[in-house]
Design a protein around this motif. Structure first.
Motif, PDB file in Angstrom:
ATOM      1  N   ASP A 198       0.897 -10.422  -3.312  1.00  0.00           N
ATOM      2  CA  ASP A 198       0.692  -9.000  -3.573  1.00  0.00           C
ATOM      3  C   ASP A 198      -0.780  -8.602  -3.670  1.00  0.00           C
ATOM      4  OD1 ASP A 198       3.581  -8.853  -3.967  1.00  0.00           O
ATOM      5  OD2 ASP A 198       3.164  -9.840  -5.876  1.00  0.00           O
ATOM      6  N   ASP A 202       4.904   1.328  -0.273  1.00  0.00           N
ATOM      7  CA  ASP A 202       4.249   0.270  -1.044  1.00  0.00           C
ATOM      8  C   ASP A 202       3.700   0.827  -2.354  1.00  0.00           C
ATOM      9  OD1 ASP A 202       4.635  -1.911   0.768  1.00  0.00           O
ATOM     10  OD2 ASP A 202       3.164  -0.972   2.079  1.00  0.00           O
ATOM     11  N   THR A 233       5.219  -3.472  -5.890  1.00  0.00           N
ATOM     12  CA  THR A 233       6.390  -4.259  -6.261  1.00  0.00           C
ATOM     13  C   THR A 233       6.662  -5.267  -5.157  1.00  0.00           C
ATOM     14  OG1 THR A 233       7.900  -2.700  -5.188  1.00  0.00           O
ATOM     15  CG2 THR A 233       7.461  -2.344  -7.524  1.00  0.00           C
ATOM     16  N   ARG A 234       7.529  -6.212  -5.441  1.00  0.00           N
ATOM     17  CA  ARG A 234       7.905  -7.209  -4.437  1.00  0.00           C
ATOM     18  C   ARG A 234       9.374  -7.014  -4.074  1.00  0.00           C
ATOM     19  NH1 ARG A 234       6.370 -13.005  -5.857  1.00  0.00           N
ATOM     20  NH2 ARG A 234       4.351 -12.030  -5.823  1.00  0.00           N
ATOM     21  N   ASP A 293      11.295  -2.421  -0.244  1.00  0.00           N
ATOM     22  CA  ASP A 293      10.713  -1.248  -0.890  1.00  0.00           C
ATOM     23  C   ASP A 293      11.090   0.062  -0.216  1.00  0.00           C
ATOM     24  OD1 ASP A 293       9.115  -1.211   1.411  1.00  0.00           O
ATOM     25  OD2 ASP A 293       7.401  -2.112   0.401  1.00  0.00           O
ATOM     26  N   LYS A 351      -2.346  -4.837  -4.552  1.00  0.00           N
ATOM     27  CA  LYS A 351      -3.092  -4.675  -5.810  1.00  0.00           C
ATOM     28  C   LYS A 351      -4.493  -4.132  -5.532  1.00  0.00           C
ATOM     29  CE  LYS A 351      -0.696  -8.467  -8.158  1.00  0.00           C
ATOM     30  NZ  LYS A 351      -0.873  -9.867  -8.627  1.00  0.00           N
ATOM     31  N   LYS A 354       3.959   4.580  -8.400  1.00  0.00           N
ATOM     32  CA  LYS A 354       4.977   3.636  -7.932  1.00  0.00           C
ATOM     33  C   LYS A 354       4.291   2.472  -7.263  1.00  0.00           C
ATOM     34  CE  LYS A 354       9.081   3.106  -5.040  1.00  0.00           C
ATOM     35  NZ  LYS A 354       9.163   1.770  -5.547  1.00  0.00           N
ATOM     36  N   GLY A 355       4.723   1.258  -7.599  1.00  0.00           N
ATOM     37  CA  GLY A 355       4.217   0.062  -6.958  1.00  0.00           C
ATOM     38  C   GLY A 355       2.965  -0.446  -7.638  1.00  0.00           C
TER      39      GLY A 355
END
Length: 148
Positions: free
Chosen positions: A20, A51, A43-44, A47, A24, A40-41
């Motif tokens: 990620d 993203d 996340t893995r 999706d 990030k 939002k996000g």
């Protein structure tokens, strides 16, 4: 021009210590440089084509932006039309009005033309950030730090 080496960022697939990292990085970059807040996000997992979601105040209105991160620096491939499918549907699904492509390489000509058509025919705004944009930001920060 000093450049950032995006190949140092782990790919989002394969055997990676941090799948990620690029998302990030996008979160930090967008909140720090563009402003607004990531709501939002990252996340893995599946999706649904988003993203990150960036919410930002523009002219007294909160604008929701769907961010699609593509980290192709290791392959050096551009992000193509087939990498960004159903843009309008994705925007509607997540209540967003602006598409943001955040890429470690660049968008292909075909993708840029698709985004221009969406703007002209459907009024869908888009923004693209690539490795050069991110490197220029870093240069500006480095210059400011050197002056202080």
């Amino acid at each position: 021009m000093a450049r950032l080496n995006f190949r140092e960022i782990e790919p989002a697939s394969g055997k990676s210590n941090d799948l990620d990292q690029f998302e990030k990085f996008a979160k930090i970059f967008l909140e720090s440089v563009i402003g607004g807040k990531i709501t939002k996000g990252p996340t893995r997992g599946a999706d649904g084509g988003i993203d990150l979601r960036l919410e930002i105040e523009e002219h007294g209105t909160t604008v929701k932006k769907l961010v699609s991160c593509k980290h192709y620096a290791n392959s050096k491939e551009s992000v193509g039309v087939n990498d960004e499918i159903d843009i309008r549907d994705r925007l509607e699904s997540f209540g967003c009005t602006v598409f943001v492509g955040f890429y470690s390489t660049i968008a292909s000509t075909g993708l840029e033309q698709k985004l221009e058509r969406l703007q002209k025919e459907k009024g869908i705004r888009s923004e693209l950030y690539n490795s050069e944009d991110m490197a220029l930001f870093r240069l500006n920060v480095d210059d400011l730090l050197a002056e202080s």
